[in-house]
Write a protein that holds these residues in place. Sequence first.
Motif, PDB file in Angstrom:
ATOM      1  N   SER A 180       8.473   6.203  -6.129  1.00  0.00           N
ATOM      2  CA  SER A 180       9.611   6.435  -4.879  1.00  0.00           C
ATOM      3  C   SER A 180       9.263   7.423  -3.912  1.00  0.00           C
ATOM      4  CB  SER A 180      10.538   7.732  -5.905  1.00  0.00           C
ATOM      5  OG  SER A 180       9.775   8.644  -5.737  1.00  0.00           O
ATOM      6  N   THR A 181      10.172   6.997  -2.941  1.00  0.00           N
ATOM      7  CA  THR A 181       9.668   7.345  -1.312  1.00  0.00           C
ATOM      8  C   THR A 181       9.503   8.303  -1.599  1.00  0.00           C
ATOM      9  OG1 THR A 181      12.523   7.193  -0.921  1.00  0.00           O
ATOM     10  CG2 THR A 181      11.264   5.075  -1.013  1.00  0.00           C
ATOM     11  N   LYS A 182      10.604   9.237  -2.274  1.00  0.00           N
ATOM     12  CA  LYS A 182      10.134  10.953  -1.854  1.00  0.00           C
ATOM     13  C   LYS A 182       8.766  11.184  -2.281  1.00  0.00           C
ATOM     14  CE  LYS A 182      12.338  15.448  -3.627  1.00  0.00           C
ATOM     15  NZ  LYS A 182      12.967  16.088  -4.666  1.00  0.00           N
ATOM     16  N   MET A 233      -5.440   5.957   4.675  1.00  0.00           N
ATOM     17  CA  MET A 233      -4.940   6.735   3.314  1.00  0.00           C
ATOM     18  C   MET A 233      -3.579   6.844   3.895  1.00  0.00           C
ATOM     19  SD  MET A 233      -5.426   9.446   0.110  1.00  0.00           S
ATOM     20  CE  MET A 233      -6.497   8.669  -0.440  1.00  0.00           C
ATOM     21  N   ILE A 234      -3.115   7.336   5.161  1.00  0.00           N
ATOM     22  CA  ILE A 234      -2.310   7.183   5.273  1.00  0.00           C
ATOM     23  C   ILE A 234      -1.179   6.376   5.371  1.00  0.00           C
ATOM     24  CG2 ILE A 234      -0.163   8.534   7.444  1.00  0.00           C
ATOM     25  CD1 ILE A 234      -2.714  10.971   7.322  1.00  0.00           C
ATOM     26  N   GLN A 235      -2.047   5.097   6.528  1.00  0.00           N
ATOM     27  CA  GLN A 235      -1.343   3.795   6.601  1.00  0.00           C
ATOM     28  C   GLN A 235      -1.078   3.092   5.460  1.00  0.00           C
ATOM     29  OE1 GLN A 235      -5.044   1.407   9.268  1.00  0.00           O
ATOM     30  NE2 GLN A 235      -4.159   3.350  10.478  1.00  0.00           N
ATOM     31  N   LYS A 236      -2.442   3.475   4.182  1.00  0.00           N
ATOM     32  CA  LYS A 236      -1.500   2.228   3.128  1.00  0.00           C
ATOM     33  C   LYS A 236      -0.410   3.369   2.589  1.00  0.00           C
ATOM     34  CE  LYS A 236      -3.580   1.628  -1.059  1.00  0.00           C
ATOM     35  NZ  LYS A 236      -2.429   1.916  -2.112  1.00  0.00           N
ATOM     36  N   LEU A 237      -0.457   4.348   2.432  1.00  0.00           N
ATOM     37  CA  LEU A 237       0.683   5.390   1.648  1.00  0.00           C
ATOM     38  C   LEU A 237       2.317   4.498   2.763  1.00  0.00           C
ATOM     39  CD1 LEU A 237      -0.576   8.513   1.315  1.00  0.00           C
ATOM     40  CD2 LEU A 237       0.349   6.608  -0.656  1.00  0.00           C
ATOM     41  N   THR A 238       1.924   4.726   4.323  1.00  0.00           N
ATOM     42  CA  THR A 238       3.137   4.332   4.806  1.00  0.00           C
ATOM     43  C   THR A 238       3.013   2.876   4.502  1.00  0.00           C
ATOM     44  OG1 THR A 238       2.370   5.779   6.481  1.00  0.00           O
ATOM     45  CG2 THR A 238       3.642   3.960   7.522  1.00  0.00           C
ATOM     46  N   LEU A 239       2.473   2.334   4.459  1.00  0.00           N
ATOM     47  CA  LEU A 239       2.848   0.558   4.225  1.00  0.00           C
ATOM     48  C   LEU A 239       4.088   0.338   2.528  1.00  0.00           C
ATOM     49  CD1 LEU A 239       2.873  -2.246   4.384  1.00  0.00           C
ATOM     50  CD2 LEU A 239       0.657  -2.419   3.725  1.00  0.00           C
ATOM     51  N   ASP A 240       3.328   1.425   1.697  1.00  0.00           N
ATOM     52  CA  ASP A 240       3.819   1.718  -0.228  1.00  0.00           C
ATOM     53  C   ASP A 240       5.350   2.283   0.599  1.00  0.00           C
ATOM     54  OD1 ASP A 240       1.690   0.234  -1.020  1.00  0.00           O
ATOM     55  OD2 ASP A 240       0.769   2.255  -1.266  1.00  0.00           O
ATOM     56  N   PHE A 241       5.539   3.054   1.349  1.00  0.00           N
ATOM     57  CA  PHE A 241       6.356   3.373   1.863  1.00  0.00           C
ATOM     58  C   PHE A 241       7.195   2.746   2.115  1.00  0.00           C
ATOM     59  CE2 PHE A 241      10.071   5.507   4.907  1.00  0.00           C
ATOM     60  CZ  PHE A 241      10.728   6.654   3.742  1.00  0.00           C
ATOM     61  N   ASN A 242       7.334   2.073   3.083  1.00  0.00           N
ATOM     62  CA  ASN A 242       8.508   1.062   3.797  1.00  0.00           C
ATOM     63  C   ASN A 242       8.868  -0.030   2.588  1.00  0.00           C
ATOM     64  OD1 ASN A 242       7.643   1.875   5.928  1.00  0.00           O
ATOM     65  ND2 ASN A 242       5.821   0.485   6.640  1.00  0.00           N
ATOM     66  N   LYS A 243       8.034  -0.236   1.869  1.00  0.00           N
ATOM     67  CA  LYS A 243       7.597  -1.535   1.028  1.00  0.00           C
ATOM     68  C   LYS A 243       8.841  -1.118   0.071  1.00  0.00           C
ATOM     69  CE  LYS A 243       2.809  -3.886   1.001  1.00  0.00           C
ATOM     70  NZ  LYS A 243       1.916  -3.958   0.079  1.00  0.00           N
TER      71      LYS A 243
END
Length: 286
Positions: free
Chosen positions: A3-5, A255-265
């Motif tokens: 989840s986004t949270k 990792m922050i970049q990857k998590l940010t991409l996952d968040f946007n998705k």
Amino acid sequence: MASTKEIKRKVGSVKNTQKITRAMKMVASAKLRRANYAVLKMRPYADAVEEIAGKLVSTCSFSDHPLLLLRDEKKAEIIVITSDKGLCGASNHNVLAAAEKMMIRKRKKGIDCKATIVGRVGIGYSNFHEWSVENRYSGILEKQIDFNDAATVSDAVINRYISGETDTVYLIFNKFISVLSQKVQEVRIVPIAELSKKNDNTQYIFEPEKEDLLNKLLPRVIYSQIYRSFLEASASEQAARMIAMDGATNNASEMIQKLTLDFNKARQAQITRELIEISSAIEALR
């Protein structure tokens, strides 16, 4: 997909870790500059002491002083220098692995091996692997390195050698070559008869007597070798930690970049799902 949270919580956690690794890198960098300066100052002194001792020993026989006496190696002591803290890459592992290999080689030849451990990492390792340990020293590399600490370690080693408790003493530590390179060194420091290989045909007049000079100078050779190894190990530790923390900081950024991409998705999927639900509700009302 998370989840986004949950993803936002992970991003915050990684960012906090990144702040710590970046700060540790800066601290290690500042300590490295001081440690490197100390190493560069010490190397000429240690080389000069060994050169003077070599010239003196070239005029002596092995029987002139106990520290020059070569014996059959039946009991060996290994001084292993590690750090007091971790998070410095493979720096400590390389030293401990070299010590372990040396012990295995010696024992295969029937030589009894004991260790003197410097640094809490090495002490913990020796306790876990049940090494036979003569002395344990902690906190030497953690503070500003004092020549008296080297003298304390050296005196204990010299006394055991002169009393016959050991036949040879080896030193294993990381030598600082550059920020990107540290090399494990294995050096025999007692007996120091190899200094006599320096051929010198000069005839010297000794003042005071040669025996008095040997009694003063030969222990100083061991003092300087151990003190130099402390400085080299300290500089190597800070360099390894700086590189390790730099890598950890870069990994955190990735990792922050990857998590940010996952968040946007995840956010896009959530918006799409909500739009579909609204459209379905409108169709149902018609």
